[in-house]
Design a protein around this motif. Sequence first.
Motif, PDB file in Angstrom:
ATOM      1  N   PRO A  54      11.001  72.098 -30.480  1.00 16.76           N
ATOM      2  CA  PRO A  54      11.981  73.102 -30.028  1.00 16.76           C
ATOM      3  C   PRO A  54      11.303  74.381 -29.539  1.00 16.76           C
ATOM      4  CG  PRO A  54      11.901  73.078 -32.404  1.00 16.76           C
ATOM      5  CD  PRO A  54      11.007  71.972 -31.934  1.00 16.76           C
ATOM      6  N   TRP A  55      10.519  74.260 -28.502  1.00 14.18           N
ATOM      7  CA  TRP A  55       9.769  75.373 -27.910  1.00 14.18           C
ATOM      8  C   TRP A  55      10.642  76.562 -27.546  1.00 14.18           C
ATOM      9  CZ3 TRP A  55      11.473  76.663 -23.065  1.00 14.18           C
ATOM     10  CH2 TRP A  55      12.270  75.711 -22.428  1.00 14.18           C
ATOM     11  N   TYR A  56      11.882  76.255 -27.164  1.00 12.27           N
ATOM     12  CA  TYR A  56      12.792  77.325 -26.727  1.00 12.27           C
ATOM     13  C   TYR A  56      13.230  78.257 -27.848  1.00 12.27           C
ATOM     14  CZ  TYR A  56      15.927  73.795 -28.564  1.00 12.27           C
ATOM     15  OH  TYR A  56      16.530  72.876 -29.382  1.00 12.27           O
ATOM     16  N   ARG A  57      12.941  77.907 -29.104  1.00 14.77           N
ATOM     17  CA  ARG A  57      13.326  78.780 -30.218  1.00 14.77           C
ATOM     18  C   ARG A  57      12.244  79.822 -30.492  1.00 14.77           C
ATOM     19  NH1 ARG A  57      16.902  74.013 -32.665  1.00 14.77           N
ATOM     20  NH2 ARG A  57      15.201  73.160 -33.880  1.00 14.77           N
ATOM     21  N   VAL A  58      11.259  79.873 -29.603  1.00 16.72           N
ATOM     22  CA  VAL A  58      10.181  80.855 -29.759  1.00 16.72           C
ATOM     23  C   VAL A  58      10.297  81.905 -28.653  1.00 16.72           C
ATOM     24  CG1 VAL A  58       7.713  81.193 -29.938  1.00 16.72           C
ATOM     25  CG2 VAL A  58       8.721  79.009 -30.644  1.00 16.72           C
ATOM     26  N   ILE A  59      10.402  83.165 -29.064  1.00 15.05           N
ATOM     27  CA  ILE A  59      10.546  84.261 -28.107  1.00 15.05           C
ATOM     28  C   ILE A  59       9.639  85.427 -28.505  1.00 15.05           C
ATOM     29  CG2 ILE A  59      12.923  83.598 -27.639  1.00 15.05           C
ATOM     30  CD1 ILE A  59      13.883  85.679 -29.494  1.00 15.05           C
ATOM     31  N   SER A  60       9.658  86.482 -27.736  1.00 16.07           N
ATOM     32  CA  SER A  60       8.769  87.614 -28.031  1.00 16.07           C
ATOM     33  C   SER A  60       9.271  88.387 -29.248  1.00 16.07           C
ATOM     34  CB  SER A  60       8.682  88.550 -26.835  1.00 16.07           C
ATOM     35  OG  SER A  60       9.757  89.461 -26.847  1.00 16.07           O
ATOM     36  N   SER A  61       8.426  89.202 -29.811  1.00 21.59           N
ATOM     37  CA  SER A  61       8.772  89.937 -31.032  1.00 21.59           C
ATOM     38  C   SER A  61       9.954  90.870 -30.836  1.00 21.59           C
ATOM     39  CB  SER A  61       7.567  90.732 -31.531  1.00 21.59           C
ATOM     40  OG  SER A  61       7.185  91.684 -30.577  1.00 21.59           O
ATOM     41  N   LYS A  62      10.156  91.330 -29.606  1.00 28.39           N
ATOM     42  CA  LYS A  62      11.268  92.235 -29.331  1.00 28.39           C
ATOM     43  C   LYS A  62      12.547  91.468 -29.016  1.00 28.39           C
ATOM     44  CE  LYS A  62       9.227  96.349 -29.497  1.00 28.39           C
ATOM     45  NZ  LYS A  62       7.900  95.900 -29.964  1.00 28.39           N
TER      46      LYS A  62
END
Length: 109
Positions: A54-62
């Motif tokens: 599920p790569w899409y569940r990873v986003i930037s810290s902000k």
Amino acid sequence: MKRTFTQKVIDIVKRIPSGKVMSYAQIAVLAGSERAARAVGYILHNIRDLSGIPWYRVISSKGYITTTCKEHTHITQKQLLEKEGVEVIWDEKKRMYWVDMERYNIFKL
DNA sequence: AAGGTGACTAACA
DNA sequence: ATGTTAGCCACCT
């Protein structure tokens, strides 16, 4: 057989529950290298077979969606997140999609 | 084997 | 506040 950083990252990402998100930096910490946020992005970008991850569940810290991949675009990412009930906002100012980390980060609430 | 490459970030100006 | 800079670091060639 020693687990590589890449393997750890993949395992961690697979463990993110549906409807939740995690930042690159948080993953780096859990994978044992707290300053490797950038490397996490690099790895995700270069995974051959993304199926089952599920790569899409990873986003930037902000909370911004920073994907640049041509195959799996940020539009795709927005849709996949919404499918899981995550509210994705279009930030016209920054011209980027954004999700509220206070609401959806796995470690919050 | 050494140098280049980012789906990053916190720190500056 | 907002845009830019500069460390960072595992991988790829």
